[in-house]
Design an enzyme around this catalytic site. Structure first.
Site, PDB file in Angstrom:
ATOM      1  N   PHE A 224      75.435 -11.485 -34.739  1.00  0.00           N
ATOM      2  CA  PHE A 224      76.741 -12.143 -34.687  1.00  0.00           C
ATOM      3  C   PHE A 224      77.778 -11.143 -34.151  1.00  0.00           C
ATOM      4  O   PHE A 224      77.830 -10.000 -34.602  1.00  0.00           O
ATOM      5  CB  PHE A 224      77.121 -12.603 -36.096  1.00  0.00           C
ATOM      6  CG  PHE A 224      78.289 -13.541 -36.128  1.00  0.00           C
ATOM      7  CD1 PHE A 224      78.129 -14.871 -35.768  1.00  0.00           C
ATOM      8  CD2 PHE A 224      79.538 -13.097 -36.515  1.00  0.00           C
ATOM      9  CE1 PHE A 224      79.209 -15.747 -35.796  1.00  0.00           C
ATOM     10  CE2 PHE A 224      80.626 -13.964 -36.542  1.00  0.00           C
ATOM     11  CZ  PHE A 224      80.461 -15.296 -36.182  1.00  0.00           C
TER      12      PHE A 224
ATOM     13  N   ASP B 212      72.382  -8.377 -42.605  1.00  0.00           N
ATOM     14  CA  ASP B 212      73.449  -9.358 -42.772  1.00  0.00           C
ATOM     15  C   ASP B 212      72.798 -10.674 -43.195  1.00  0.00           C
ATOM     16  O   ASP B 212      71.923 -11.199 -42.487  1.00  0.00           O
ATOM     17  CB  ASP B 212      74.215  -9.506 -41.449  1.00  0.00           C
ATOM     18  CG  ASP B 212      75.419 -10.436 -41.565  1.00  0.00           C
ATOM     19  OD1 ASP B 212      75.377 -11.368 -42.389  1.00  0.00           O
ATOM     20  OD2 ASP B 212      76.389 -10.253 -40.807  1.00  0.00           O
TER      21      ASP B 212
ATOM     22  N   TYR C 261      80.879 -18.508 -47.809  1.00  0.00           N
ATOM     23  CA  TYR C 261      81.423 -19.841 -47.496  1.00  0.00           C
ATOM     24  C   TYR C 261      80.441 -20.718 -46.748  1.00  0.00           C
ATOM     25  O   TYR C 261      80.742 -21.851 -46.436  1.00  0.00           O
ATOM     26  CB  TYR C 261      82.748 -19.727 -46.717  1.00  0.00           C
ATOM     27  CG  TYR C 261      82.726 -18.794 -45.534  1.00  0.00           C
ATOM     28  CD1 TYR C 261      82.142 -19.161 -44.335  1.00  0.00           C
ATOM     29  CD2 TYR C 261      83.299 -17.521 -45.625  1.00  0.00           C
ATOM     30  CE1 TYR C 261      82.125 -18.293 -43.253  1.00  0.00           C
ATOM     31  CE2 TYR C 261      83.284 -16.644 -44.545  1.00  0.00           C
ATOM     32  CZ  TYR C 261      82.687 -17.043 -43.363  1.00  0.00           C
ATOM     33  OH  TYR C 261      82.658 -16.176 -42.307  1.00  0.00           O
ATOM     34  N   LYS C 262      79.247 -20.183 -46.429  1.00  0.00           N
ATOM     35  CA  LYS C 262      78.247 -20.993 -45.731  1.00  0.00           C
ATOM     36  C   LYS C 262      77.388 -21.702 -46.787  1.00  0.00           C
ATOM     37  O   LYS C 262      77.862 -22.586 -47.476  1.00  0.00           O
ATOM     38  CB  LYS C 262      77.476 -20.114 -44.761  1.00  0.00           C
ATOM     39  CG  LYS C 262      78.388 -19.658 -43.600  1.00  0.00           C
ATOM     40  CD  LYS C 262      77.810 -18.618 -42.684  1.00  0.00           C
ATOM     41  CE  LYS C 262      78.818 -18.260 -41.590  1.00  0.00           C
ATOM     42  NZ  LYS C 262      78.520 -17.019 -40.895  1.00  0.00           N
TER      43      LYS C 262
ATOM     44  N   ARG D 233      74.223 -27.198 -32.808  1.00  0.00           N
ATOM     45  CA  ARG D 233      73.614 -26.585 -33.979  1.00  0.00           C
ATOM     46  C   ARG D 233      73.752 -27.513 -35.181  1.00  0.00           C
ATOM     47  O   ARG D 233      74.813 -28.098 -35.407  1.00  0.00           O
ATOM     48  CB  ARG D 233      74.384 -25.283 -34.212  1.00  0.00           C
ATOM     49  CG  ARG D 233      73.771 -24.307 -35.145  1.00  0.00           C
ATOM     50  CD  ARG D 233      74.524 -22.993 -35.064  1.00  0.00           C
ATOM     51  NE  ARG D 233      75.859 -23.099 -35.682  1.00  0.00           N
ATOM     52  CZ  ARG D 233      76.471 -22.096 -36.304  1.00  0.00           C
ATOM     53  NH1 ARG D 233      75.898 -20.918 -36.398  1.00  0.00           N
ATOM     54  NH2 ARG D 233      77.667 -22.259 -36.832  1.00  0.00           N
TER      55      ARG D 233
HETATM   56  C1  LIG Z   1      79.594 -16.125 -40.397  1.00  0.00           C
HETATM   57  C2  LIG Z   1      79.159 -14.735 -40.084  1.00  0.00           C
HETATM   58  C3  LIG Z   1      80.024 -13.656 -40.207  1.00  0.00           C
HETATM   59  C4  LIG Z   1      81.472 -13.876 -40.549  1.00  0.00           C
HETATM   60  O1  LIG Z   1      82.170 -12.743 -40.839  1.00  0.00           O
HETATM   61  P1  LIG Z   1      83.624 -12.863 -41.491  1.00  0.00           P
HETATM   62  O2  LIG Z   1      84.057 -11.495 -41.673  1.00  0.00           O
HETATM   63  O3  LIG Z   1      83.469 -13.664 -42.745  1.00  0.00           O
HETATM   64  O4  LIG Z   1      84.473 -13.638 -40.541  1.00  0.00           O
HETATM   65  C5  LIG Z   1      79.525 -12.375 -40.002  1.00  0.00           C
HETATM   66  N1  LIG Z   1      78.226 -12.190 -39.664  1.00  0.00           N
HETATM   67  C6  LIG Z   1      77.377 -13.219 -39.500  1.00  0.00           C
HETATM   68  C7  LIG Z   1      75.965 -12.977 -39.139  1.00  0.00           C
HETATM   69  C8  LIG Z   1      77.818 -14.519 -39.689  1.00  0.00           C
HETATM   70  O5  LIG Z   1      76.991 -15.545 -39.515  1.00  0.00           O
END
Ligand SMILES: *Cc1c(COP(=O)(O)O)cnc(C)c1O
Length: 410
Positions: free
Chosen positions: A126, A197, A222-223, A369
């Site tokens: 990400f 992660d 939050y997911k 998705r």
């Molecule tokens: C959703 C997501 C994030 C989000 O990071 P925030 O700091 O909460 O905005 C980071 N890494 C991955 C792999 C994600 O899917």
């Protein structure tokens, strides 16, 4: 067709997790296939928030830090998340955002391998994780290198120059899942540290941080954990690194005695050292309530249903939408709880779909998705969603200017 319909009905009737749907509040006219991006609202959250605001904040005022134990929320909620990701009590805290936690962990890991200059990651990671690594470059050392390889090449790219292997277990676009245990072992074999992660893993399927011997992990809540928009993230530090690790963001909440108000920084001997400033009490209260539903099931059961839902969706979509190309691995154990398809007009198709009551999302350049949150989805939802998607594609219903217009958030 008739037979199909009956068997879907039966699958919903026999669903061992069906009783969990009542714990969520979802609009009647929506099929929600985006719980991988923002989980649905657990009904327990509203009451918990009202209580935290009106009773705790409103009536206890500053006494709340002690009498409602706000000060320990990061470790209390952290311990609940630890259970869901195969970590021991006391090894994980809830704090800040995933991006910030990536920064803290990377800086710590680099300090632990002073002679090495490479952060190894993959092109499926990400972007925020990669951006945080790029930000460290000028700060820690100009020699620091972010080495990016294709996901399938990570293993071969591990060598003795690598300080830390930074990977996201589940690819946010394709859903492809890395083998955490195997890659961690390979990283350790060349003396590198492994940071994972878990944004698309936590709450979606069983994760075994301790058994995989991961050094560090981060993730958001939050997911699949349903903590709400902007809910605080988490960070895990393997017990053997507790003393070696050193959060570079040396805020008072990571101090061994914040209320001694010493002039010098002394890191807490506990995982609390990964904390920085005052915890987001209201957001953490919402998350704490959202986690209750996980006490009623197991991640093994959630994964089993997720696989059934996603396999059903793939077969229904294949049958109805031959122009969509599956972008996810076909082996359900090699993907997370999501399924993606490619289409050159993916953005417009997704906007049309959302307009017709099926919410998924779009990821550039051409991915649509769909996330499967078994806590609140039915088998009938899946068939209906595929049916609507089929109608949109067959009738070219997506091809209007309104559906081509890009919003800020996709
Ligand atoms: C959703 C997501 C994030 C989000 O990071 P925030 O700091 O909460 O905005 C980071 N890494 C991955 C792999 C994600 O899917």
């Amino acid at each position: 067709m008739e037979l199909d319909a009956i068997s879907i009905e039966q699958r919903d009737e026999q669903d061992q997790l069906a009783h969990l749907q009542q714990f969520f509040s979802l609009p009647d006219d929506v099929i929600y296939l985006d719980g991988n991006s923002l989980g649905a609202l657990p009904k327990s959250v509203s009451a918990a928030l009202t209580n935290a605001v009106e009773e705790q904040w409103g009536k206890s005022l500053i006494k709340g830090w002690n009498c409602h134990n706000w000060i320990d929320l990061p470790s209390k909620v952290g311990d609940r998340i630890a259970k869901l990701v195969g970590a021991d009590e006391g090894t994980l805290v809830c704090a800040d955002s995933t991006s910030l936690n990536v920064f803290k962990v990377l800086a710590t890991a680099i300090k632990m391998r002073p002679s090495r200059k490479v952060i190894l990651s993959d092109t499926g990671n990400f972007p925020t994780d990669l951006y945080m690594a790029q930000g460290l470059k000028g700060l820690v050392s100009e020699d620091l290198e972010l080495r990016l390889v294709a996901p399938e090449d990570v293993e071969n790219a591990l060598d003795e120059s690598v300080a830390v292997m930074m990977l996201t277990e589940v690819d946010y676009r394709t859903g492809r899942k890395h083998n955490m245990k195997e890659l961690t072992e390979k990283a350790h074999a060349v003396g590198a540290l492994a940071m994972w992660d878990l944004c698309h893993s936590a709450g979606a399927f069983p994760v075994h941080l301790k058994a995989a011997e991961a050094d560090f992990a981060v993730g958001c809540s939050y997911k699949y954990l349903n903590g709400g928009p902007g809910a605080p993230a988490f960070v895990y530090v393997a017990p053997q690194h507790k003393n070696a690790a050193g959060n570079p963001l040396t805020g008072w909440m990571g101090h061994s005695a914040p209320f001694a108000f010493d002039l010098g920084y002394e890191p807490s001997a506990k995982t609390d050292q990964m904390r920085v400033g005052t915890p987001q009490v209201l957001a953490m209260t919402a998350l704490d309530a959202a986690l209750d539903v996980f006490d009623q099931t197991s991640l093994e059961a959630l994964q089993a249903k997720s696989i059934e839902l996603s396999e059903l969706f793939i077969s229904e979509v294949k049958r109805r939408c031959p122009s969509l190309e599956l972008a996810s691995p076909t082996d359900p154990y090699k993907r997370g709880s999501q399924v993606s398809f490619c289409h050159e007009h993916g953005y417009a198709i997704m906007q049309a779909l959302i307009d017709h009551g099926v919410i998924g999302d779009f990821r550039a350049p051409n991915i649509i998705r769909f996330g499967f949150a078994p806590l609140y989805l039915t088998y009938a939802n899946i068939v209906k969603a595929a049916e609507i998607l089929g109608e949109i594609i067959a009738g070219n219903l997506w091809d209007t200017p309104a559906y081509h217009r890009k919003s800020k958030v996709t």
